[in-house]
Write an enzyme that holds these catalytic residues in place. Sequence first.
Site, PDB file in Angstrom:
ATOM      1  N   GLY A 122     -17.361   2.609  -3.186  1.00 23.44           N
ATOM      2  CA  GLY A 122     -16.971   1.897  -4.259  1.00 23.44           C
ATOM      3  C   GLY A 122     -18.012   2.520  -5.456  1.00 23.44           C
ATOM      4  CB  ALA A 123     -20.619   0.895  -7.843  1.00 25.69           C
TER       5      ALA A 123
ATOM      6  CB  THR B 272      -4.600  -5.412  -6.773  1.00 20.72           C
ATOM      7  OG1 THR B 272      -5.249  -6.554  -6.926  1.00 20.72           O
ATOM      8  CG2 THR B 272      -3.660  -5.382  -5.662  1.00 20.72           C
TER       9      THR B 272
ATOM     10  CD  GLU C 129       0.274  -3.402   3.334  1.00 22.27           C
ATOM     11  OE1 GLU C 129      -0.635  -4.336   2.865  1.00 22.27           O
ATOM     12  OE2 GLU C 129       0.912  -2.745   2.617  1.00 22.27           O
TER      13      GLU C 129
ATOM     14  CB  SER D  38      -2.857  -0.679 -13.165  1.00 20.69           C
ATOM     15  OG  SER D  38      -2.377  -2.106 -13.400  1.00 20.69           O
TER      16      SER D  38
ATOM     17  CG  ASP E 110      -2.945   1.165  -2.339  1.00 17.79           C
ATOM     18  OD1 ASP E 110      -3.588   1.422  -1.216  1.00 17.79           O
ATOM     19  OD2 ASP E 110      -2.425   0.106  -2.718  1.00 17.79           O
TER      20      ASP E 110
ATOM     21  N   GLY F 230      -2.290  -5.760 -12.177  1.00 16.61           N
ATOM     22  CA  GLY F 230      -1.338  -5.444 -11.329  1.00 16.61           C
ATOM     23  C   GLY F 230      -1.352  -4.165 -10.408  1.00 16.61           C
TER      24      GLY F 230
ATOM     25  CE  LYS G  61      -3.827  -2.613   2.209  1.00 16.01           C
ATOM     26  NZ  LYS G  61      -4.376  -2.800   0.786  1.00 16.01           N
ATOM     27  N   GLY G  62       2.004   1.170   0.853  1.00 19.40           N
ATOM     28  CA  GLY G  62       2.892   2.261   0.973  1.00 19.40           C
ATOM     29  C   GLY G  62       3.472   2.679  -0.526  1.00 19.40           C
TER      30      GLY G  62
HETATM   31  O1  RIB Z   1      -3.697  -2.143  -1.827  1.00 19.05           O
HETATM   32  C1  RIB Z   1      -2.955  -3.111  -2.622  1.00 19.05           C
HETATM   33  C2  RIB Z   1      -1.784  -3.694  -2.022  1.00 19.05           C
HETATM   34  O2  RIB Z   1      -2.225  -4.297  -0.858  1.00 19.05           O
HETATM   35  C3  RIB Z   1      -1.012  -4.950  -2.873  1.00 19.05           C
HETATM   36  O3  RIB Z   1       0.023  -4.208  -3.746  1.00 19.05           O
HETATM   37  C4  RIB Z   1      -0.440  -5.603  -1.916  1.00 19.05           C
HETATM   38  O4  RIB Z   1       0.798  -5.584  -1.703  1.00 19.05           O
HETATM   39  C5  RIB Z   1      -1.120  -5.274  -0.600  1.00 19.05           C
HETATM   40  O5  RIB Z   1      -0.283  -4.669   0.449  1.00 19.05           O
END
Ligand code: RIB
Length: 297
Positions: A214-215, A240, A136, A283, A244, A279, A39-40
Amino acid sequence: MRILNFGSLNIDHVYRVDHISAPGETVTDLELQYQAGGKGLNQSIALAKSGVTTYHVGCVGKDGGMLLSLLEQAGVKTDYLKPVDELNGHAIIQVSKDGQNSIVIHKGSNQAIRKEDVDWCLEQVQPGDLVLTQNETSQVPYLAEVCRQKKIPLAFNPSPFTSSLMEEFPFEAVTYLLINETEGQQISGRMEPEKIVDMLLEKYSNMRIVLTLGADGVLYADRNCRIRQAAFPVQAVDTTGAGDTFTGFFLGSVLQQRDIQTALRNACAAAAISVTGFGAAVSIPTMQRVEEFLEGR
Ligand code: RIB
């Protein structure tokens, strides 16, 4: 104006699968990719791509060379990153055909941040800087407490949410709280978006809350105003890192003096673009791509 992001770096092991495995079920993947994530790291890359000067603060493991390279390629400053003699954090991610995911995290090097590292880094903060963190890495409550004592503005994205945050984390230290609906419900004990922000503002009157729905888009609230922004519907390949990307573009836009509505619009557009690729970090679009996407919408 700079942002110092105290955050995780992960090596993402991304398995494309037909469907996410159920308890007791074994599934065979369709494809495996090793990618940069965490996340970071994702938020630092989104911030830098939005155009703001970004320092990533954290610990990189002995197998994390490619993470460092990717941060540098994206324009993130790595001067405050510490190499440590242990394996980097990693994530095992299943991504289903409909773009949903399921993630297991191994914390690894992300747990190596010590109180002394936080103290040293916060001594580098200059007037006008903003500090950002997620949930995290180690020392997250300590970092917030020192920011509170030193009156350093802090943005917090409490992902992945753990119940211990409610006992250990000083939410009164937070200037910008970026949360999804589930996190909002867990922190406030309320279910409806408007009630979630009512409750948070009652308790923390100086907080600026960004509640993603979300939506249904996003709701921004502070003690003076409430602003909504609709989501941009797209065909999702992999969600994913979308949160972030949103966080990075929202804060990046705010730090570049954009008004809140524009910052929300940029962030929603960047997140929408990010889910159309496979990814997390790879992305994340550039600000130019976001502006092109928004043209005529
Ligand atoms: O927020 C997505 C991220 O969460 C992924 O890249 C994974 O590493 C998790 O930390």
